[in-house]
Design a protein around this motif. Structure first.
Motif, PDB file in Angstrom:
ATOM      1  N   ARG A 159       0.814  -1.214   0.000  1.00  0.00           N
ATOM      2  CA  ARG A 159       0.000   0.000   0.000  1.00  0.00           C
ATOM      3  C   ARG A 159       0.851   1.269   0.000  1.00  0.00           C
ATOM      4  O   ARG A 159       0.555   2.264   0.663  1.00  0.00           O
ATOM      5  CB  ARG A 159      -0.967   0.040   1.184  1.00  0.00           C
ATOM      6  N   ARG A 160       1.940   1.200  -0.782  1.00  0.00           N
ATOM      7  CA  ARG A 160       2.803   2.371  -0.949  1.00  0.00           C
ATOM      8  C   ARG A 160       2.436   3.066  -2.253  1.00  0.00           C
ATOM      9  O   ARG A 160       1.859   2.465  -3.152  1.00  0.00           O
ATOM     10  CB  ARG A 160       4.270   1.944  -0.937  1.00  0.00           C
ATOM     11  N   LYS A 161       2.804   4.308  -2.375  1.00  0.00           N
ATOM     12  CA  LYS A 161       2.429   5.107  -3.541  1.00  0.00           C
ATOM     13  C   LYS A 161       3.116   4.578  -4.798  1.00  0.00           C
ATOM     14  O   LYS A 161       4.340   4.488  -4.865  1.00  0.00           O
ATOM     15  CB  LYS A 161       2.796   6.566  -3.317  1.00  0.00           C
ATOM     16  N   LEU A 162       2.299   4.231  -5.790  1.00  0.00           N
ATOM     17  CA  LEU A 162       2.763   3.799  -7.103  1.00  0.00           C
ATOM     18  C   LEU A 162       2.093   4.698  -8.127  1.00  0.00           C
ATOM     19  O   LEU A 162       0.861   4.713  -8.239  1.00  0.00           O
ATOM     20  CB  LEU A 162       2.406   2.335  -7.360  1.00  0.00           C
ATOM     21  N   ILE A 163       2.915   5.465  -8.856  1.00  0.00           N
ATOM     22  CA  ILE A 163       2.402   6.392  -9.866  1.00  0.00           C
ATOM     23  C   ILE A 163       2.835   5.878 -11.238  1.00  0.00           C
ATOM     24  O   ILE A 163       4.030   5.714 -11.497  1.00  0.00           O
ATOM     25  CB  ILE A 163       2.936   7.820  -9.638  1.00  0.00           C
ATOM     26  N   LEU A 164       1.850   5.636 -12.096  1.00  0.00           N
ATOM     27  CA  LEU A 164       2.105   5.157 -13.450  1.00  0.00           C
ATOM     28  C   LEU A 164       1.777   6.285 -14.420  1.00  0.00           C
ATOM     29  O   LEU A 164       0.683   6.857 -14.366  1.00  0.00           O
ATOM     30  CB  LEU A 164       1.245   3.933 -13.759  1.00  0.00           C
ATOM     31  N   VAL A 165       2.719   6.608 -15.301  1.00  0.00           N
ATOM     32  CA  VAL A 165       2.553   7.730 -16.229  1.00  0.00           C
ATOM     33  C   VAL A 165       2.567   7.204 -17.668  1.00  0.00           C
ATOM     34  O   VAL A 165       3.606   7.213 -18.324  1.00  0.00           O
ATOM     35  CB  VAL A 165       3.649   8.805 -16.016  1.00  0.00           C
ATOM     36  N   PRO A 166       1.402   6.729 -18.139  1.00  0.00           N
ATOM     37  CA  PRO A 166       1.352   6.270 -19.530  1.00  0.00           C
ATOM     38  C   PRO A 166       1.261   7.459 -20.493  1.00  0.00           C
ATOM     39  O   PRO A 166       0.716   8.510 -20.145  1.00  0.00           O
ATOM     40  CB  PRO A 166       0.070   5.432 -19.572  1.00  0.00           C
ATOM     41  N   ARG A 167       1.810   7.284 -21.660  1.00  0.00           N
ATOM     42  CA  ARG A 167       1.752   8.324 -22.680  1.00  0.00           C
ATOM     43  C   ARG A 167       0.961   7.830 -23.901  1.00  0.00           C
ATOM     44  O   ARG A 167       0.659   8.581 -24.818  1.00  0.00           O
ATOM     45  CB  ARG A 167       3.186   8.734 -23.059  1.00  0.00           C
ATOM     46  N   GLU A 168       0.625   6.584 -23.906  1.00  0.00           N
ATOM     47  CA  GLU A 168      -0.044   5.934 -25.040  1.00  0.00           C
ATOM     48  C   GLU A 168      -1.392   6.562 -25.370  1.00  0.00           C
ATOM     49  O   GLU A 168      -2.174   6.886 -24.486  1.00  0.00           O
ATOM     50  CB  GLU A 168      -0.273   4.464 -24.687  1.00  0.00           C
ATOM     51  N   THR A 169      -1.667   6.706 -26.656  1.00  0.00           N
ATOM     52  CA  THR A 169      -2.989   7.135 -27.108  1.00  0.00           C
ATOM     53  C   THR A 169      -3.161   6.702 -28.552  1.00  0.00           C
ATOM     54  O   THR A 169      -2.176   6.693 -29.289  1.00  0.00           O
ATOM     55  CB  THR A 169      -3.176   8.662 -26.952  1.00  0.00           C
ATOM     56  N   PRO A 170      -4.321   6.299 -28.968  1.00  0.00           N
ATOM     57  CA  PRO A 170      -5.530   6.092 -28.192  1.00  0.00           C
ATOM     58  C   PRO A 170      -5.447   4.795 -27.404  1.00  0.00           C
ATOM     59  O   PRO A 170      -4.557   3.970 -27.644  1.00  0.00           O
ATOM     60  CB  PRO A 170      -6.632   6.007 -29.257  1.00  0.00           C
ATOM     61  N   TRP A 171      -6.375   4.613 -26.486  1.00  0.00           N
ATOM     62  CA  TRP A 171      -6.460   3.376 -25.715  1.00  0.00           C
ATOM     63  C   TRP A 171      -7.454   2.441 -26.377  1.00  0.00           C
ATOM     64  O   TRP A 171      -8.455   2.876 -26.947  1.00  0.00           O
ATOM     65  CB  TRP A 171      -6.956   3.650 -24.302  1.00  0.00           C
TER      66      TRP A 171
END
Length: 185
Positions: free
Chosen positions: A111-123
């Motif tokens: 339960r620690r902070k996990l930040i995911l930064v996707p750049r993909e588009t479109p989904w």
């Protein structure tokens, strides 16, 4: 703050470089992990290798003998930037065959902070369902959607609009021009 930063082979290396530029390794313990394709994409996009300050601990993606791959090691946050949809999907599925995936699994289970930064588009629908799955598991998904309201003068300032959001989620000050509270109208 003890941080794990990871880069995958997705486009968006500028976000990682700008984030590293904002973090002082003398103030924060920073561990950096690259997926198999991350260094190749970084070199193609930035024209050189990532500029990493002295004091940043660098790791490959094939070692499980890193401190953050165990729940008993206390780390504050992990940011995967850029995060490919393939990596996000493997996190959603709970696979742990690489250092990045194992660390993400540890951050979720502890339960620690996990930040995911996707750049993909479109989904596609699979991407959307995987995003929902990681959010339900406790990750924060912060798509790399730069803002234009600050009238960025160059590519770096545009990328900084995303980096400021990442820093905000970490509870760290954003670059001067992007301090949200000061610029809010």
């Amino acid at each position: 703050m003890k941080l794990v930063l990871a880069a995958t082979g997705a486009s968006g290396a500028i976000y990682l470089q700008r984030l590293l530029d904002q973090l002082d390794p003398e103030v924060h313990e920073i561990h950096l992990v690259f997926s198999n394709y991350a260094k190749q994409v970084i070199k193609e996009e930035l024209g050189s290798e990532l500029l990493v300050g002295a004091g940043v601990h660098q790791h490959g993606d094939k070692s499980m003998s890193v401190p953050f791959a165990s729940g008993s090691a206390r780390f504050d946050a992990m940011v995967i930037v850029p995060c490919s949809m393939g990596t996000l999907g493997r996190i959603a599925a709970g696979t742990s065959e690489t250092t990045i995936l194992r660390a993400a699994d540890v951050f979720l289970k502890e339960r620690r902070k996990l930040i995911l930064v996707p750049r993909e588009t479109p989904w596609n629908l699979i991407h959307a369902r995987n995003v929902v799955a990681v959010m339900e598991a406790g990750a924060l998904v912060l798509p790399a959607c730069p803002g234009f309201y600050s009238k960025p003068k160059n590519l770096e300032e545009l990328a900084d609009t995303v980096v400021a959001r990442i820093l905000d989620q970490l509870g760290l000050p954003a670059p001067g021009a992007f301090r949200w509270a000061e610029n809010a109208e």
